[in-house]
Scaffold this motif. Structure first.
Motif: not given
Ligand SMILES: Nc1ncnc2c1ncn2[C@@H]1O[C@H](COP(=O)(O)OP(=O)(O)O)[C@@H](O)[C@H]1O
Ligand SMILES: [Mg+2]
Length: 382
Positions: A35, A37-40, A42
């Motif tokens: 989803p 904001g899950s850090g992908k 980054t």
């Protein structure tokens, strides 16, 4: 090839990426999915040091990237982003050649490379090399984004939602293109997507992320068959997990047959086939009762005999399903008799519809979430 060891990225107390371990092998495509904001992003940007990790080690071919010059590192890693980022005042050729020029390639060499890459994605170099980005469609621009990332032949390509701004058709085309290019080029590709169908289609392995952590890492097959938890199950969609015992009813997947009356001539039959783009007709009487079937070859073989009617040449002996049969019966009969379709009738032998090989494939595909057309009823073409 790319190795994350206990890597975190924090902003104050917040963990954008929380202690991930991940090994991406040479030549594979890994999709980072999860989803928003899950850090992908980054995770992706830490690979080319657009973002520096707060903790842990990332290495490429065993070499800690922290010890490398970030500019040099980035020149060896292709990067594709959602809104291409083509420079508007530069021609397509100049846009593609940015990294080769930075790497001080000879002009003749990089110009040749530009033409080769354009041709590779089906854009005629003569037409496109001197155009400006604004003169290209969104899909074409995104193709340029992809080949620009390939220009200096980097072993690693990072892509961040590369196709998500495209219309569904360009998107499918570009996905196919990437698969095709990858078969040839064998790069190591990490791509971010939020579209599970895209991930399943393109990736060798899928890495599902949530709250900065990796929830599951596996091949599409493994993830579809054995989702690690409810989150994954929900994320990949329950409808994909269909099992054979949940196959739909026969009556729900019937397709509409093209029918003809028995007293019609062969030319009329051919005409109806042509019009409806089918290669056989189901012959029914005025009460829609099934009488026979006629294939295009039978008509072909008898076409010179002008007096013949469809009923004279139709086959009367062929496998038929009753509406009380199951889908498994249909699969069994279609394979056993090696036919392309089976008529389905009720107890009065009235034609209800057809089960075709293609519609069975659809049902199977539908178990994996692909859309399926449902038609019913009978209409007579001639
Ligand atoms: N510069 C930043 N400062 C603070 N929080 C950030 C920053 N960049 C990203 N984040 C947060 O980190 C989380 C992960 O972001 P990101 O990797 O962009 O997610 P994704 O690509 O999966 O949508 C999000 O909650 C985002 O708001
Ligand atoms: Mg993102």
């Amino acid at each position: 090839m790319i190795h994350f060891e206990d890597v975190s990225k924090t902003y104050g107390d917040f963990h954008a990426v929380n202690s991930i371990n991940l090994e991406i092998k040479k030549g594979e495509i890994v999709a980072l999915i999860g989803p928003s904001g899950s850090g992908k992003t980054t995770t992706l940007k830490m690979i080319n040091r657009l973002i520096e990790q707060s903790q842990g080690t990332i290495s490429i071919n065993g070499q800690n990237i922290f010890t490398q010059n970030p500019i040099e590192l980035r020149r060896n890693i292709g990067y594709v982003i959602q809104h291409v980022g083509l420079l508007p005042h530069m021609t397509i050729a100049d846009n593609i050649a940015i990294v080769p020029k930075l790497k001080k390639w000879e002009k003749t060499v990089y110009l040749q490379r530009v033409d080769e890459l354009l041709a590779m994605v089906g854009l005629d170099p003569e037409i496109y090399r001197n155009r400006y980005p604004a003169e290209l469609s969104g899909g074409q621009q995104q193709r340029i984004g992809v080949i620009r990332a390939l220009a200096a032949d980097p072993p690693i390509i990072l892509m961040d939602e590369p196709f998500s701004a495209l219309d569904p058709i360009s998107r499918e085309q570009l996905q196919d293109e990437v698969i095709r290019l990858q078969q040839k080029l064998k790069k190591t590709i990490v791509f971010v997507t939020h579209d599970i169908d895209e991930a399943i289609k393109i990736a060798d392995r899928i890495c599902i992320m949530r709250n900065g952590q990796i929830v599951q890492l596996g091949t599409p097959e493994q993830i579809l068959r054995h989702p690690a938890n409810d989150f994954v199950r929900e994320f990949i969609g329950e409808q994909r997990m269909g099992k054979l015992e949940t196959l739909p009813d026969l009556k729900d997947i019937l397709i509409k047959p093209i029918t003809a009356r028995p007293n019609r001539g062969l030319a009329e039959g051919i005409n109806a086939m042509r019009k409806h783009k089918v290669d056989s007709l189901v012959i029914v009487d005025q009460n829609e009762k099934l009488m026979g079937i006629v294939g295009v070859w039978e008509i072909q073989n008898h076409f010179d005999e002008e007096h013949l009617l469809l009923e004279d040449i139709m086959r009367r002996d062929f496998p038929v399903l009753s509406n009380t049969n199951t889908l498994s019966d249909a699969i069994y009969l279609i394979s056993k008799h090696r036919v392309a379709y089976l008529p389905v009738v009720n107890a009065d032998r009235e034609l209800l519809g057809l089960i075709t090989r293609a519609s069975l494939v659809d049902v199977m595909a539908n178990q994996f979430g692909t859309s399926q057309q449902r038609n019913g009823g009978v209409s007579t073409a001639c």
